[in-house]
Design a protein around this motif. Structure first.
Motif, PDB file in Angstrom:
ATOM      1  N   UNK A  96       0.857  -1.189   0.000  1.00 47.79           N
ATOM      2  CA  UNK A  96       0.000   0.000   0.000  1.00 47.79           C
ATOM      3  C   UNK A  96       0.892   1.237   0.000  1.00 47.79           C
ATOM      4  N   UNK A  97       0.675   2.178  -0.915  1.00 44.20           N
ATOM      5  CA  UNK A  97       1.520   3.372  -0.934  1.00 44.20           C
ATOM      6  C   UNK A  97       1.258   4.329   0.234  1.00 44.20           C
ATOM      7  N   UNK A 127      -3.313  -1.077  -4.558  1.00 43.19           N
ATOM      8  CA  UNK A 127      -1.991  -1.547  -4.165  1.00 43.19           C
ATOM      9  C   UNK A 127      -1.069  -1.554  -5.368  1.00 43.19           C
ATOM     10  N   UNK A 128       0.223  -1.482  -5.094  1.00 42.42           N
ATOM     11  CA  UNK A 128       1.241  -1.524  -6.141  1.00 42.42           C
ATOM     12  C   UNK A 128       2.120  -2.753  -5.920  1.00 42.42           C
ATOM     13  N   UNK A 129       2.730  -3.286  -6.990  1.00 40.64           N
ATOM     14  CA  UNK A 129       3.665  -4.406  -6.802  1.00 40.64           C
ATOM     15  C   UNK A 129       4.855  -3.970  -5.949  1.00 40.64           C
ATOM     16  N   UNK A 133      10.040   1.137  -4.042  1.00 44.34           N
ATOM     17  CA  UNK A 133      10.824   2.230  -3.465  1.00 44.34           C
ATOM     18  C   UNK A 133      11.648   2.968  -4.520  1.00 44.34           C
ATOM     19  N   UNK A 134      11.824   2.372  -5.693  1.00 50.39           N
ATOM     20  CA  UNK A 134      12.434   3.113  -6.798  1.00 50.39           C
ATOM     21  C   UNK A 134      11.427   4.096  -7.396  1.00 50.39           C
TER      22      UNK A 134
END
Length: 108
Positions: free
Chosen positions: A68-69, A92-94, A99-100
């Motif tokens: 979750x960001x 949600x993001x992979x 973090x990049x």
């Protein structure tokens, strides 16, 4: 790994059947001794294990993980079928490369 399995299984067969070996050029001879059956079964088990592992290599599937960001909580894909955070309800993001894509969230 497969070559080691073949050697181990071949050695196991010679031990279980109690085949000795003599090399006539140098009079080098050996016998497997009184524990030939136990050692043969052990070598057979090692050979079977190595064969199984040789064919399983590369077939491992790693579970996709999403993050979750907003709350930065990670979830396995099986827990979030709709790919939305259960707490924040944001998409949600992979986890790979997260973090990049969000360098401001990195802890330094």
């Amino acid at each position: 790994m497969l070559c080691g399995a073949i050697v181990s299984l071949g050695l196991a067969i010679t031990m279980i059947l109690d085949w000795g070996y003599c090399w006539k050029l140098t009079d080098l001879c050996w016998e497997w001794g009184e524990y030939h059956l136990e050692m043969g079964l052990f070598c057979a088990a090692v050979g079977i294990f190595m064969t199984i592992m040789a064919f399983r290599k590369g077939q491992r599937e790693y579970v996709a993980v999403y993050i979750c960001p907003e709350c930065e909580t990670a979830y396995p894909a099986a827990e979030v079928p709709d790919k939305r955070c259960p707490r924040c309800t944001v998409p949600l993001e992979p986890l790979t490369g997260f973090y990049d894509r969000h360098p401001d969230l990195k802890e330094g």
